[in-house]
Enzyme design. Structure first.
Site, mmCIF file in Angstrom:
data_model
loop_
_atom_site.group_PDB
_atom_site.id
_atom_site.type_symbol
_atom_site.label_atom_id
_atom_site.label_comp_id
_atom_site.label_asym_id
_atom_site.label_seq_id
_atom_site.Cartn_x
_atom_site.Cartn_y
_atom_site.Cartn_z
ATOM 1 N N SER A 64 59.685 34.508 10.913
ATOM 2 C CA SER A 64 58.416 34.342 10.211
ATOM 3 C C SER A 64 58.658 34.094 8.720
ATOM 4 C CB SER A 64 57.568 35.602 10.431
ATOM 5 O OG SER A 64 56.457 35.611 9.587
ATOM 6 N N LYS A 97 59.037 29.945 6.495
ATOM 7 C CA LYS A 97 58.243 29.569 5.322
ATOM 8 C C LYS A 97 59.144 29.319 4.115
ATOM 9 C CE LYS A 97 55.818 33.207 6.327
ATOM 10 N NZ LYS A 97 54.959 34.324 6.647
ATOM 11 N N ASP A 141 53.874 29.720 12.448
ATOM 12 C CA ASP A 141 54.008 31.128 12.061
ATOM 13 C C ASP A 141 52.643 31.748 11.821
ATOM 14 O OD1 ASP A 141 55.322 33.587 11.100
ATOM 15 O OD2 ASP A 141 54.315 33.018 9.245
ATOM 16 N N HIS A 187 62.063 35.846 -2.443
ATOM 17 C CA HIS A 187 61.035 36.377 -1.540
ATOM 18 C C HIS A 187 61.178 37.883 -1.440
ATOM 19 C CE1 HIS A 187 58.180 36.432 1.750
ATOM 20 N NE2 HIS A 187 58.962 37.339 2.305
ATOM 21 N N ARG A 216 50.733 38.541 16.481
ATOM 22 C CA ARG A 216 51.605 39.726 16.359
ATOM 23 C C ARG A 216 50.847 40.887 15.749
ATOM 24 N NH1 ARG A 216 55.953 37.832 12.633
ATOM 25 N NH2 ARG A 216 56.748 39.927 12.812
HETATM 26 N N1 URA Z 1 56.024 38.857 6.132
HETATM 27 C C1 URA Z 1 55.936 37.733 6.868
HETATM 28 O O1 URA Z 1 55.652 36.661 6.358
HETATM 29 N N2 URA Z 1 56.188 37.826 8.193
HETATM 30 C C2 URA Z 1 56.514 38.972 8.812
HETATM 31 O O2 URA Z 1 56.737 38.969 10.002
HETATM 32 C C3 URA Z 1 56.595 40.150 8.027
HETATM 33 C C4 URA Z 1 56.352 40.050 6.681
#
Ligand code: URA
Length: 443
Positions: free
Chosen positions: A186, A190, A164, A85, A171
């Site tokens: 967050s 995932k 999320d 990621h 957010r």
């Molecule tokens: N990418 C995400 O998926 N969440 C965040 O809070 C920041 C970057």
């Protein structure tokens, strides 16, 4: 079960009194429940979390609860499953290069990816510049392709960590994105929901990234590792420089072209070497050999052409024209182009990635609003990077767009983004630091 009071959660977080695991579970359940916790209370809690922070245990509990808010994937495959990621960058096409390398070395990589966000690009947009390629794969086709090619890239579905999705949207409009525990929960909710055994995190640091300095990036990495370890996953974080774009191309089709150039045997460029290091790290995590063996294995996957073969199988499997791997020029660039030249001689002392990313959006390579369509042929090819010497009139970069007016707009921004100095600047390594699960750091 104790009665849940959202107001009480807001008060506790505001006063830095840790929430219990159960309170966090109920809070997250309330995000997607019917009726849901009202947005005004969630927003107040998010702001309290931003100002007062969350401790490691709360961050891990929030991550797990958000992971469990939707589908959690499990892989029943005959070799290790890895994931990677990136926290979002400019010119970041590493997935397109390292996933085929890792797959060619016997480690599966089923990737769920997203579209571009703001000035940062997204793997899905890049891949969709390949004629015919679809990233909307049904689960059975996704699994079959992962087994055949060793990797596949699908668009992240709404059923992955839906809490999320809702929280992130809130957010985004309440100035509560830049909180390390919230970013950690967050991203990791995932990642953990996608079910990989080994997770490599590429944490971008610098002007073009969420994390502007090494200390914040290291803290985010430490939190993410702690959440991954709490879930029994093997995780490593690499802090990488985002004070300059990654590689020489920014856009969609143009970045796929660059990825293909690397897989065609370019292991010596900064981008090629970087992807090989990242791939080697994943192979090492997956127990494929010593660090040196994994580096050699990753390099061989490129020079032998095996990684490119994997890319071609994946593209064909997702309905795309795999001949682009032999003829990257088939990935058409936009009709209008203009080369920016140096107004004076000197050294490139900065190439501000955020401005370059924003300029690529103006050219049509990204979106101003969620509903915008992108121009897959738009983008920027850099002709030099930080530390290079240029003569007056020397080519700095070439822009591609559908309309001349887009070139005019982007040119104004790019003139600010490229800074020339009279002295050669100090070289900054692309990899700042590696943080492993035992918190050991190198570099
Ligand atoms: N990418 C995400 O998926 N969440 C965040 O809070 C920041 C970057």
């Amino acid at each position: 079960m104790a009665v849940f009071h959202m107001g009480e959660c807001i008060r506790k977080t505001k006063q830095q009194i840790p929430l219990t695991n159960e309170e966090i579970r109920q809070l997250v359940r309330g995000i997607t429940a019917e009726p849901p916790i009202p947005d005004y209370q969630l927003a107040a809690w998010l702001m309290a979390a931003c100002f007062s922070g969350l401790n490691d245990a709360e961050t891990a509990a929030l991550t797990m609860a958000m992971r469990d808010s939707g589908q959690v994937m499990h892989w029943d495959l005959d070799a290790p499953v890895a994931d990677k990621h990136s926290t979002g960058g400019v010119g970041d096409k590493t997935t397109l290069i390292l996933a085929p390398i890792v797959a060619a070395c016997g480690v599966y990589m089923p990737k769920m990816s997203g579209r571009g966000l703001g000035h940062t690009g997204g793997t899905i947009d890049k891949l969709e510049s390949i004629p015919g390629l679809s990233t909307a794969l049904d689960p059975a086709d996704f699994l079959a392709l992962v087994k055949k090619a060793g990797f596949a890239v699908a668009m992240q579905t709404g059923n992955l960590a839906p809490a999320d999705k809702k929280l992130y949207a809130l957010r985004d409009v309440t100035e509560t994105v830049d909180s390390i525990p919230l970013i950690c929960a967050s991203i990791m909710s995932k990642k953990l929901a996608t079910g990989a055994d080994h997770i490599l995190l590429d944490v971008k640091v610098g002007s073009g990234a969420f994390m502007k300095n090494d200390d914040d990036a290291a803290e985010l990495a430490r939190r993410m590792l702690s959440a991954a370890n709490a879930d029994g996953r093997d995780c490593t974080a690499i802090l990488t420089d985002m004070d300059r774009p990654l590689g020489m191309c920014i856009g969609n089709a143009i970045e796929v072209q660059e990825a293909i150039e690397v897989l065609a045997g370019d292991t010596e460029s900064e981008l090629g070497g970087f992807c090989i290091e990242l791939a080697a790290e994943i192979l090492h995590m997956a127990g494929r050999g010593t660090a040196e063996q994994c580096l050699a294995m990753a390099k061989d996957a490129v020079t032998s052409g095996r990684a490119m073969e994997r890319l071609a199988v994946m593209i064909a499997g997702q309905g795309g024209d795999a001949s682009v791997t032999e003829h990257p020029e088939k990935l058409a660039l936009s009709a209008c182009s203009r080369t920016l030249r140096a107004a004076r001689g000197g050294w490139i002392s900065a190439m501000h990635s955020e401005e370059i990313g924003r300029a690529s959006v103006l050219l049509g390579a990204g979106r101003m609003t969620k509903a915008d369509a992108i121009d897959s042929g738009a983008g920027i090819r850099l002709h030099c990077k930080n530390g290079d010497a240029v003569e007056q009139g020397g080519a700095l970069l070439t822009m591609y767009a559908a309309k001349e007016s887009q070139l005019d707009e982007a040119e104004a921004m790019l003139r600010q983004a490229v800074v020339l100095s009279d002295e050669k600047p100090e070289a900054v390594p692309l990899i700042h630091r590696v943080v492993r699960s035992d918190s050991s750091a190198r570099n």
